[in-house]
Design an enzyme around this catalytic site. Structure first.
Site, mmCIF file in Angstrom:
data_model
loop_
_atom_site.group_PDB
_atom_site.id
_atom_site.type_symbol
_atom_site.label_atom_id
_atom_site.label_comp_id
_atom_site.label_asym_id
_atom_site.label_seq_id
_atom_site.Cartn_x
_atom_site.Cartn_y
_atom_site.Cartn_z
ATOM 1 C CG ASP A 222 53.557 53.098 32.302
ATOM 2 O OD1 ASP A 222 52.396 52.758 32.028
ATOM 3 O OD2 ASP A 222 53.781 53.761 33.142
ATOM 4 C CG ASP B 261 48.108 61.542 39.307
ATOM 5 O OD1 ASP B 261 49.253 61.265 39.112
ATOM 6 O OD2 ASP B 261 47.737 62.689 39.287
#
Length: 339
Positions: free
Chosen positions: A238, A317
């Protein structure tokens, strides 16, 4: 066509504006090994898990349908710098971006909307979507028209060919994540994330691979999500994970590409530079996995569970948990449905 692992290696071998730096790869590997050693890395603790609807009384089939919808909509959440982020407060927490999208789906379920049912979501209008994904800020998710289109596309196909439930797709793949990827991209065009690079068709497959990984994590690798080949998935290329990789120095950009990213120039899906960023992210993650296992083995640690999925989730994260620090690292911007 080269599948993601081979595609990443091919792209990295020919890239002109993106480079994988092994010193940075080793830095990431050490950070991950430290996190595992300190008990700070657990598949049950990733941010993605915060919004799983496990407390809503959904059946196994409904949870699978929910996850398919979430990954159908898992694209394009970035906001131009200086603009308030798409954000909602849900169950006492403020969520932005992808997590806000998921929270909106769960909020709609709380309101009595059957967002896990293709008979329901395939009929939603643009106004319906805008209401369901309403933000607490002036910003909204981009590409609303595309979201309506893909929900109609996947919902209709599920109804017409799979008796209205994604669970019937899972039953066909015999515990294979790779078969799931192959079946989904063959039946649902919006998941077919493929580009051409140096005359070669290269598959990136971000959303369909993360669909398999998310199902595996949601169901703890059991039942119909007992994917025996889960380690064959690559990372999910991404714009945020490459940003984290660049922060650690695992990815390096040419001066010209770096400047274009700093200026927030809009790339197109399939542009050479965009494909190089995504391809080098895939291959760079493979190298991080190898190096992390090496570091952990040297420390006498168990390397089970260290794969491209866990590295991707960790870096995603890390970016989210250290958003302020990583703001100084530019990322490439694209408006498309693939990520």
């Amino acid at each position: 066509m080269l599948w993601p692992r081979e595609a990443g290696k091919f792209i990295a071998s020919k890239a002109r504006d993106v480079k994988i730096n092994m010193e940075g790869v080793r830095k990431v590997a050490k950070v991950i090994a430290d996190a595992v050693q300190e008990g700070k890395m657990d598949v049950k603790e990733f941010k993605q898990n915060e919004v799983l609807p496990i407390n809503k009384g959904l059946t196994t089939a409904q949870l699978a349908d929910w996850m398919f919808l979430i990954n159908t909509l898992n694209f394009n959440f970035w906001t131009p710098d200086g603009v308030p982020k798409f954000s909602i407060e849900y169950e006492g927490k403020i969520h932005t971006g992808y997590l806000a999208m998921v929270a909106c789906v769960n909020r709609a379920i709380d309101e009595g909307k059957k967002m896990y049912d293709p008979h329901y979501y395939s009929k939603l209008t643009l106004d319906d979507i805008k209401h369901i994904f309403r933000s607490d800020t002036p910003s909204t998710m981009p590409l609303f028209d595309e979201r309506v289109r893909v929900m109609g596309e996947v919902g209709t196909k599920l109804i017409e060919k799979f008796d209205g439930s994604f669970i019937n797709i899972l039953k066909q793949v015999s515990g294979s994540a790779m078969k799931l990827v192959e079946l989904v991209i063959s039946e649902f065009p919006c998941f077919c994330d493929v580009a051409e690079y140096e005359g070669q068709k290269v598959a990136i497959f971000k959303r369909v691979q993360i669909l398999a990984a998310d199902l595996w994590m949601l169901f703890h690798g059991e039942g119909l999500a007992n994917f025996t080949d889960i380690d064959q998935l690559t990372m999910f290329a991404d714009y945020r994970v490459p940003q984290a990789m660049a922060y650690f120095g695992a990815l390096e950009y040419s001066d010209s590409l770096h400047q274009r990213m700093v200026k927030e120039e809009l790339f197109k899906s399939g542009d050479r530079e965009e494909v190089e960023i995504r391809g080098c992210s895939i291959h760079g993650t493979e190298l991080i996995v190898e190096e992390t296992k090496h570091v952990m083995a040297e420390r006498g640690m168990d390397v089970v569970g260290i794969n491209s999925i866990s590295v991707d989730y960790f870096l995603w994260d890390y970016r989210l948990n250290n958003a302020k620090e990583l703001e100084k690292i530019p990322y490439h911007r694209v408006r498309c449905i693939f990520y």
